[in-house]
Every structure is written in structure tokens, then in C-alpha cells.
Write a protein that holds these residues in place. Structure first.
Motif, mmCIF file in Angstrom:
data_model
loop_
_atom_site.group_PDB
_atom_site.id
_atom_site.type_symbol
_atom_site.label_atom_id
_atom_site.label_comp_id
_atom_site.label_asym_id
_atom_site.label_seq_id
_atom_site.Cartn_x
_atom_site.Cartn_y
_atom_site.Cartn_z
ATOM 1 N N MET A 18 84.248 -77.747 -6.582
ATOM 2 C CA MET A 18 84.016 -79.164 -5.830
ATOM 3 C C MET A 18 82.765 -79.861 -6.428
ATOM 4 S SD MET A 18 82.865 -78.116 -1.906
ATOM 5 C CE MET A 18 81.255 -78.948 -1.776
ATOM 6 N N VAL A 19 82.900 -81.014 -6.062
ATOM 7 C CA VAL A 19 81.952 -81.805 -6.727
ATOM 8 C C VAL A 19 80.696 -81.881 -5.547
ATOM 9 C CG1 VAL A 19 81.430 -84.143 -7.437
ATOM 10 C CG2 VAL A 19 83.726 -83.288 -7.760
ATOM 11 N N THR A 20 79.665 -81.536 -6.101
ATOM 12 C CA THR A 20 78.553 -81.863 -4.760
ATOM 13 C C THR A 20 78.143 -83.144 -4.538
ATOM 14 O OG1 THR A 20 77.113 -81.536 -6.573
ATOM 15 C CG2 THR A 20 77.537 -79.491 -5.368
ATOM 16 N N ASN A 21 77.823 -83.319 -3.424
ATOM 17 C CA ASN A 21 77.226 -84.611 -2.937
ATOM 18 C C ASN A 21 78.473 -85.450 -2.707
ATOM 19 O OD1 ASN A 21 74.566 -83.990 -3.088
ATOM 20 N ND2 ASN A 21 74.478 -84.491 -5.423
ATOM 21 N N TYR A 24 85.209 -84.287 -3.298
ATOM 22 C CA TYR A 24 85.687 -83.056 -3.074
ATOM 23 C C TYR A 24 86.915 -82.785 -4.317
ATOM 24 C CZ TYR A 24 88.144 -79.129 -0.816
ATOM 25 O OH TYR A 24 88.694 -77.923 -0.509
#
Ligand SMILES: [Zn+2]
Length: 71
Positions: A18-21, A24
Motif C-alpha cells: 500500500m502506498v501511504t498518503n 492504493y
């Protein structure tokens, strides 16, 4: 089963990256604007040392990129 490259413990597989900020998930893609995704990247994490490796479940799209494959 995936074994940790560092300590050889059994890794926990099939986890989502998952990519933060905001974003997704991440995916691999051929270079170029209009190329489609080659597959969603998943990850496996070693419960002992935390080593994380990424992989793609379905490798058929990647195999199609290999030139001069046997016919
Ligand atoms: Zn490990």
C-alpha cells in the motif's frame, strides 16, 4: 512457500503493498505511456527479521516480454 533470503524463516505471503498518503497498491508496467499494467505487486514479509520482498503472482505477462522465446 517463500523463505527469507536473510534468515531462512518462512515468510508471510500474499500481503498487499500500500502506498501511504492516498494511493492504493503498486503495479509493474512496461515503460511507455500507453502500456498496461503487468500485474499487481504483492509482498511477503519475514516475521523474524522484517525483510520484505515484492513479487507478482501471475507472471505470464512478464514472460511475454522475453524476446526470442521458443516457439
Ligand atoms: Zn528474515
Amino acid at each position: 512457500m517463500r523463505k527469507c533470503l536473510r534468515c531462512e524463516a518462512a515468510m508471510v505471503e500474499d500481503l498487499e503493498v500500500m502506498v501511504t498518503n492516498g494511493g492504493y497498491g503498486i503495479a509493474a508496467k512496461e515503460k511507455g505511456m500507453f502500456k498496461k499494467s503487468l500485474g499487481k505487486i504483492k509482498c511477503a514479509v519475514c516475521p523474524e527479521c522484517g525483510y520484505t520482498e515484492t513479487y507478482i503472482d501471475d507472471t505470464k505477462n512478464i514472460k511475454n516480454l522475453i524476446p526470442n522465446k521458443e516457439m
